[in-house]
Design a protein around this motif. Structure first.
Motif, PDB file in Angstrom:
ATOM      1  N   ALA A 123       0.826  -1.210   0.000  1.00 13.03           N
ATOM      2  CA  ALA A 123       0.000   0.000   0.000  1.00 13.03           C
ATOM      3  C   ALA A 123       0.858   1.256   0.000  1.00 13.03           C
ATOM      4  N   MET A 124       1.910   1.270   0.808  1.00 12.22           N
ATOM      5  CA  MET A 124       2.754   2.454   0.882  1.00 12.22           C
ATOM      6  C   MET A 124       3.523   2.670  -0.419  1.00 12.22           C
ATOM      7  N   ASN A 125       4.012   1.597  -1.024  1.00 18.89           N
ATOM      8  CA  ASN A 125       4.736   1.729  -2.294  1.00 18.89           C
ATOM      9  C   ASN A 125       3.825   2.276  -3.393  1.00 18.89           C
ATOM     10  N   ARG A 126       2.614   1.783  -3.438  1.00 16.34           N
ATOM     11  CA  ARG A 126       1.660   2.287  -4.429  1.00 16.34           C
ATOM     12  C   ARG A 126       1.323   3.750  -4.163  1.00 16.34           C
ATOM     13  N   PHE A 127       1.175   4.075  -2.894  1.00 15.08           N
ATOM     14  CA  PHE A 127       0.849   5.453  -2.534  1.00 15.08           C
ATOM     15  C   PHE A 127       1.964   6.404  -2.931  1.00 15.08           C
ATOM     16  N   GLY A 134      -4.989   2.146  -5.692  1.00  9.05           N
ATOM     17  CA  GLY A 134      -4.286   0.881  -5.518  1.00  9.05           C
ATOM     18  C   GLY A 134      -3.822   0.671  -4.086  1.00  9.05           C
ATOM     19  N   ALA A 135      -3.399   1.748  -3.443  1.00 14.01           N
ATOM     20  CA  ALA A 135      -2.976   1.657  -2.040  1.00 14.01           C
ATOM     21  C   ALA A 135      -4.146   1.271  -1.156  1.00 14.01           C
ATOM     22  N   LEU A 136      -5.285   1.903  -1.368  1.00 14.62           N
ATOM     23  CA  LEU A 136      -6.467   1.590  -0.564  1.00 14.62           C
ATOM     24  C   LEU A 136      -6.944   0.163  -0.827  1.00 14.62           C
ATOM     25  N   ALA A 137      -6.808  -0.298  -2.080  1.00 17.20           N
ATOM     26  CA  ALA A 137      -7.194  -1.676  -2.400  1.00 17.20           C
ATOM     27  C   ALA A 137      -6.326  -2.678  -1.648  1.00 17.20           C
ATOM     28  N   ALA A 138      -5.042  -2.376  -1.486  1.00 15.28           N
ATOM     29  CA  ALA A 138      -4.151  -3.270  -0.746  1.00 15.28           C
ATOM     30  C   ALA A 138      -4.479  -3.291   0.739  1.00 15.28           C
ATOM     31  N   GLU A 145      -8.623   0.347   5.051  1.00 14.41           N
ATOM     32  CA  GLU A 145      -8.766   1.359   4.004  1.00 14.41           C
ATOM     33  C   GLU A 145      -9.542   2.577   4.500  1.00 14.41           C
ATOM     34  N   ARG A 146     -10.424   2.372   5.470  1.00 10.48           N
ATOM     35  CA  ARG A 146     -11.210   3.484   5.998  1.00 10.48           C
ATOM     36  C   ARG A 146     -11.904   3.038   7.275  1.00 10.48           C
TER      37      ARG A 146
END
Length: 278
Positions: A123-127, A134-138, A145-146
């Motif tokens: 998630a952090m790498n995508r962010f 993509g980060a939230l999907a991970a 995610e929320r």
């Protein structure tokens, strides 16, 4: 007639007892088949069959004298397969089943924790690369995610994203108004690598705008300092010293202007430092 009526209940009782005995016998027979089928499915890599047979063995737990089995073997293998396919939600679900079963071990708990760490890293790498969805999907398989209280990792990423986007939007507006120092202040508040990359063209435009301001001040100096003009070189030197001390650009510009006896004014669309006209 009376004799026949007495025989009917016995007849149905015999059928009922016979059915129960047959069901129990079938259960015992099938249970003896299951370990063999389970082993064959596990050995041949038919993980879905392996899981199905292990679930059937668990359902026959009411039979007395039933031998224990290692259902965790199938769950671990299937979870590992799903993880490799990036079906993270199902992989984590099965791994949790392993932990909550009799087959669960400390190694199983460590593997679950490792997978969770890996998902946060994904998630952090995508962010950082600019892929917020993509980060939230991970983070979704982790339930991070929320959250309603706004304390999840996804909430933090969303807040950082929105703040950086807002600073770039503000800097864009200030550049259109040629308010260079304020625009530079907004640009320097951008702390996300992807948003910094997006801001590079605007940063170059701000640099040119500031160079033009300094050029105008130097042109004034060659003809003698005008009464209403603050020296650009002195102003810039004071601004840079304040920035080096940790002050933001706009505040540094304001205080440096004040120290030189000037005031910040809107000179057309630009923010400038000028002394009061005599």
């Amino acid at each position: 007639m009376a004799l026949r009526r007495h025989r009917l209940p016995r007849f149905w009782l015999a059928i009922t007892l016979g059915s129960v005995a047959a069901a129990i016998g079938l259960g015992y027979w099938w249970e003896r088949q299951l370990p063999v089928r389970l082993e064959q499915a596990s050995t041949s890599g038919r993980l879905d069959d392996c899981l199905r047979y292990s679930e059937q063995m668990a359902a026959l737990s009411w039979l007395p004298g039933r031998s224990p089995f290692d259902r965790g073997r199938c769950l671990r293998a299937k979870a590992d397969q799903l993880w490799g396919q990036e079906n993270w939600s199902e992989a984590l679900r099965l791994q949790r089943q392993v932990i909550n079963s009799r087959a669960g071990t400390p190694a199983d708990r460590e593997r679950l924790a490792r997978w969770q760490r890996q998902l946060r890293a994904v998630a952090m790498n995508r962010f950082q690369a600019g892929d917020l969805p993509g980060a939230l999907a991970a983070l979704t398989p982790l339930g991070e995610e929320r959250q309603d209280d706004g304390r999840s990792m996804g909430d933090d990423l969303q807040e950082i994203w929105n703040r950086n986007r807002s600073q770039l939007e503000r800097a864009t507006l200030l550049v259109k108004q040629k308010r260079w120092w304020e625009a530079l202040d907004s640009l320097n508040r951008i702390d996300h690598p992807w948003w910094r990359q997006q801001s590079d063209p605007l940063r170059q435009e701000v640099k040119k705008g500031l160079d033009q301001l300094k050029g105008l001040d130097r042109e004034h100096d060659t003809h003698g300092s005008l009464p209403h003009t603050v020296s650009g070189e002195k102003l810039d030197g004071l601004v840079q010293r304040r920035i080096a001390a940790g002050m933001d650009e706009w505040q540094a510009f304001q205080e440096a202007c004040k120290e030189l006896g000037g005031r910040v004014v809107e000179a057309g669309p630009e923010s400038a430092c000028q002394r009061g006209a005599p």
